[in-house]
Design an enzyme around this catalytic site. Structure first.
Site, short mmCIF file in Angstrom:
data_model
loop_
_atom_site.label_atom_id
_atom_site.label_comp_id
_atom_site.label_asym_id
_atom_site.label_seq_id
_atom_site.Cartn_x
_atom_site.Cartn_y
_atom_site.Cartn_z
N CYS A 35 0.85 -1.20 0.00
CA CYS A 35 0.00 0.00 0.00
C CYS A 35 0.88 1.25 0.00
O CYS A 35 0.70 2.14 -0.82
CB CYS A 35 -0.92 0.00 1.21
SG CYS A 35 -2.13 -1.34 1.20
N ASN A 62 0.96 4.70 9.29
CA ASN A 62 1.91 5.03 8.23
C ASN A 62 2.60 6.36 8.49
O ASN A 62 3.81 6.49 8.27
CB ASN A 62 1.20 5.08 6.88
CG ASN A 62 0.47 3.81 6.51
OD1 ASN A 62 -0.65 3.86 5.99
ND2 ASN A 62 1.06 2.65 6.79
N HIS A 81 -9.12 6.43 1.18
CA HIS A 81 -10.50 6.03 1.38
C HIS A 81 -10.85 5.77 2.84
O HIS A 81 -9.99 5.41 3.65
CB HIS A 81 -10.81 4.76 0.56
CG HIS A 81 -9.79 3.68 0.75
ND1 HIS A 81 -8.69 3.56 -0.08
CD2 HIS A 81 -9.68 2.67 1.66
CE1 HIS A 81 -7.96 2.52 0.31
NE2 HIS A 81 -8.54 1.97 1.37
N TYR A 100 -13.40 3.30 4.82
CA TYR A 100 -14.32 2.16 4.69
C TYR A 100 -15.67 2.54 5.28
O TYR A 100 -15.76 3.32 6.24
CB TYR A 100 -13.74 0.93 5.39
CG TYR A 100 -12.66 0.25 4.59
CD1 TYR A 100 -12.97 -0.55 3.51
CD2 TYR A 100 -11.32 0.43 4.91
CE1 TYR A 100 -11.98 -1.16 2.76
CE2 TYR A 100 -10.32 -0.17 4.17
CZ TYR A 100 -10.66 -0.97 3.10
OH TYR A 100 -9.67 -1.57 2.36
#
Length: 264
Positions: A146, A177, A207, A209
Site C-alpha cells: 500500500c 503510516n 478512502h 471504509y
C-alpha cells in the site's frame, strides 16, 4: 494533528462511493498530500490512542528484511495476523523488497543499505528512492504494498522523506503510516549525520471504509492535543542496530482508543 483531521473531513465531504477488493465498500478521493515538519513534534494522532509499540516493532521488522510474523507476535504485535499463512509467512512483502529486491538479471539489491550510502556520499542525488512495488512478485505477496515508494531529499543539513501510498485506509492504516515513516526519517537522519526535515505523505486512492464512517466522525469531535516528542538513542549510528529500547515517546496524551474492524 490537524493535517490528518483535514484529510478525514475532505474525504467525508468530497469522497465518491466505490466498491473495493474486500467487499466492504468505501468513500474515496484520488490524490491528496499532507506535510509534517518533524522539528515541531512527532507526528502521531492524538485524537485516538495509537499502539506505538506496534509501529516501532513493525518498522524494525521491515528493516530486518523479515516477512514472517513470528517476530511481531513475539513482541505483542498482531497487525499482520489476518494476512499470514499457517506458517506465519506473508510472501515477498515490504521487508523482502526493501532489503533483498531480486532483479530480472538475478542480482539482489539491498535498497535500504544503498540509499543510506547514497545519502552520505551523494546527498544531492535525485535517486534516493526505495521501491516496494516489485511487479514480478506482486502475485506472491499476501497483500500488495500500500505504501509502495519513498524518496529522500537533503537540503540545508536536513533530511526529508516523501512517501507515495497507492492505497490508504484512512482510519486504521494512515495514522500508523504517518508515524512509521516519520520515525524512519528521523532514524535515517541520525545515522547519516543530518537533522530531520519534513515528512510528506502523498496518496493515490485515499478512502474511508463504510464501517469506519461513524468512528471517523467521532474522532473529528475531538480537539487535537500538543504533539509529543520522540527521543532516539543518540549513540546508535547504524540503521540496523536500532532496538525497541532505543525509542521513547514523551508526553503522548491521546484521547481513548476507538475500535474499528480491519477489512481483509
Amino acid at each position: 494533528m490537524e493535517q490528518y483531521l483535514q484529510l478525514c473531513e475532505h474525504v467525508l465531504q468530497n469522497g465518491s462511493p466505490k466498491s473495493d477488493r474486500t467487499g466492504t465498500g468505501t468513500i474515496s478521493v484520488f490524490g491528496y498530500q499532507m506535510r509534517f515538519d518533524l522539528e515541531k513534534g512527532f507526528p502521531i494522532v492524538t485524537t485516538k490512542k495509537l499502539h506505538m509499540r506496534s509501529i516501532i516493532h513493525e518498522l524494525l521488522w521491515f528493516l530486518k528484511g523479515d516477512t514472517n510474523i513470528r517476530y511481531l507476535q513475539e513482541n505483542g504485535v498482531r497487525i499482520w495476523n489476518e494476512w499470514a499463512d499457517e506458517n506465519g509467512d506473508l510472501g515477498p512483502v515490504y521487508g523482502k523488497q526493501w532489503r533483498s529486491w531480486e532483479g530480472a538479471n538475478g542480482k539482489t539489491v539491498d535498497q535500504i543499505t544503498e540509499v543510506v550510502e547514497q545519502i552520505k556520499t551523494n546527498p544531492n542525488s535525485r535517486r534516493l528512492i526505495v521501491n516496494a512495488w516489485n511487479v514480478a512478485e506482486i502475485e506472491e505477496m499476501a497483500l500488495a504494498p500500500c505504501h509502495c515508494l519513498f524518496q529522500f531529499y537533503v537540503n540545508d543539513g536536513k533530511l526529508s522523506c516523501q512517501l507515495y501510498q497507492r492505497s490508504a485506509d484512512i482510519f486504521l492504516g494512515v495514522p500508523f503510516n504517518i508515524s512509521s515513516y516519520a520515525l524512519l526519517t528521523m532514524m535515517m537522519a541520525q545515522v547519516c549525520g543530518l537533522k530531520p526535515g519534513e515528512f510528506i505523505h502523498t496518496f493515490g486512492d485515499a478512502h474511508l471504509y463504510n464501517n469506519h464512517i461513524e468512528q471517523t466522525k467521532l474522532q473529528l469531535t475531538r480537539k487535537p492535543k500538543q504533539l509529543p516528542t520522540m527521543h532516539i538513542n543518540p549513540e546508535v549510528t547504524d540503521l540496523f542496530a536500532f532496538t525497541y529500547d532505543d525509542f521513547e515517546l514523551k508526553h503522548y496524551d491521546p484521547y481513548p482508543h476507538i475500535k474499528a474492524e480491519v477489512s481483509v
